[in-house]
Motif scaffolding. Structure first.
Motif, PDB file in Angstrom:
ATOM      1  N   MET A 204     -40.594 -19.363  39.730  1.00  0.00           N
ATOM      2  CA  MET A 204     -39.578 -18.003  39.933  1.00  0.00           C
ATOM      3  C   MET A 204     -40.464 -16.700  39.687  1.00  0.00           C
ATOM      4  SD  MET A 204     -37.282 -18.442  36.372  1.00  0.00           S
ATOM      5  CE  MET A 204     -36.516 -20.159  36.788  1.00  0.00           C
TER       6      MET A 204
ATOM      7  N   LEU B  84     -34.909 -11.297  41.833  1.00  0.00           N
ATOM      8  CA  LEU B  84     -35.561 -12.807  41.227  1.00  0.00           C
ATOM      9  C   LEU B  84     -35.656 -13.727  42.250  1.00  0.00           C
ATOM     10  CD1 LEU B  84     -36.585 -14.436  38.528  1.00  0.00           C
ATOM     11  CD2 LEU B  84     -34.021 -15.086  38.321  1.00  0.00           C
TER      12      LEU B  84
ATOM     13  N   THR C 215     -34.979 -22.344  48.574  1.00  0.00           N
ATOM     14  CA  THR C 215     -35.225 -21.044  48.042  1.00  0.00           C
ATOM     15  C   THR C 215     -33.878 -20.628  47.488  1.00  0.00           C
ATOM     16  OG1 THR C 215     -35.193 -19.631  50.041  1.00  0.00           O
ATOM     17  CG2 THR C 215     -37.182 -20.571  49.297  1.00  0.00           C
TER      18      THR C 215
ATOM     19  N   GLU D  38     -32.455 -16.524  45.929  1.00  0.00           N
ATOM     20  CA  GLU D  38     -32.604 -15.231  45.682  1.00  0.00           C
ATOM     21  C   GLU D  38     -31.619 -14.355  45.022  1.00  0.00           C
ATOM     22  OE1 GLU D  38     -34.323 -12.223  48.710  1.00  0.00           O
ATOM     23  OE2 GLU D  38     -32.459 -11.591  48.594  1.00  0.00           O
TER      24      GLU D  38
ATOM     25  N   ILE E 182     -36.605 -17.422  43.535  1.00  0.00           N
ATOM     26  CA  ILE E 182     -36.885 -18.849  43.019  1.00  0.00           C
ATOM     27  C   ILE E 182     -37.082 -19.796  44.157  1.00  0.00           C
ATOM     28  CG2 ILE E 182     -36.091 -20.793  41.784  1.00  0.00           C
ATOM     29  CD1 ILE E 182     -33.821 -18.616  40.586  1.00  0.00           C
TER      30      ILE E 182
END
Length: 291
Positions: free
Chosen positions: A72, A79, A98, A100, A81
């Motif tokens: 992350m 952020l 993924t 977000e 990840i």
């Protein structure tokens, strides 16, 4: 939580994996040798992943945390990840993709949970949006989210007997409740409202209402208007000492569905639980990053 309310997920980055039996058995002397990115998805096809990894899997660089194959990072106010994990027993399948998280604002709030500051709650972004793109049917969705952290210098069970936490979205932001019974007999009863600009203000906590116990009979309670009856609308995670669920309550006359957690630390202290947890939390001490 998805906008339709049918799916949800949680992602937690641990350095010193507080719920890992391996970390407890080690004496909790080396937190960086017990790190983890825990990913759990809730709804159709939901999976739980929590692999305890050794220090060779840990990288901390600026605004990024990497633990083995997952990471992350904070980038351009978001952020991001990247998930690459395997589900725990009995559903050992890949969990990849993924995520977000886009905060509407980042707060500067820190809430000590004990008088000596040994445990601190840091709600970075109580109001946010999330976009999910996992490699599984139906796991591409958007919804509302939050981003927070907890820090501690002692084990939770050294200071607490029981706690509940909840985050409930509202039209103008979100309200969080933190209620805890400490081992010394004192209590924490904190209610904080966050607006969409990131401003935070302590509010008078509404009444505390009992809820139906979890499947493992963990005691649960949360707050809401006088006369309301909070109830679970989706079970998310159920363990002998812990419950996470979507809960509907009423705040200021308006219904809100948020995420609720209950944690029984007296149960967690039982040595009988640690071998049970080891089946769901495998240990992978060695890791090599690609050169």
């Amino acid at each position: 939580m998805s906008d339709c309310g049918s799916r949800a997920l949680s992602v937690i980055g641990f350095i010193g994996s507080v719920f890992s039996p391996w970390y407890a058995w080690s004496g909790r002397r080396d937190p960086e040798n017990h790190c983890c990115i825990n990913v759990a998805t809730y709804g159709p096809g939901g999976r739980f992943t929590m692999t305890d990894r050794g220090r060779s899997a840990l990288r901390k660089t600026g605004g990024a945390l990497t633990v083995g194959p997952s990471a992350m990072r904070w980038q351009d106010g978001k952020l991001l990840i990247e998930v690459n994990e395997w589900g725990a027993l009995p559903m050992v399948t890949p969990v990849r993709g993924t995520i977000e998280v886009v905060p509407e604002a980042v707060t500067s709030v820190e809430l000590p949970l004990t008088s000596d500051g040994a445990h601190v709650w840091r709600p970075f972004a109580p109001v946010a949006r999330v976009s999910v793109a996992l490699e599984a049917k139906g796991w591409q969705w958007q919804g509302h989210a939050y981003f927070d952290a907890n820090f501690g210098t002692r084990a939770l069970e050294q200071d607490f007997a029981f706690w509940t936490w909840g985050r409930f979205p509202e039209a103008d932001g979100a309200t969080c409740f933190y209620d805890a019974t400490r081992l010394d007999g004192t209590r924490l009863a904190q209610a904080v409202h966050f607006d969409r600009a990131g401003n935070a203000g302590a509010i008078t906590p509404p009444p505390l209402h009992p809820m139906k116990r979890s499947m493992w009979a963990v005691r649960r309670e949360t707050r809401g208007d006088a006369g309301c009856q909070p109830r679970q609308v989706m079970n998310m995670l159920d363990a002998p000492f812990y419950s996470r669920s979507m809960v509907r309550t009423v705040l200021g006359g308006v219904e809100s569905v948020g995420v609720h957690e209950a944690l029984d630390l007296r149960r967690f202290r039982s040595p009988l639980l640690k071998p049970m947890l080891a089946f769901r939390v495998p240990r992978r001490a060695r890791w090599s990053f690609p050169s």
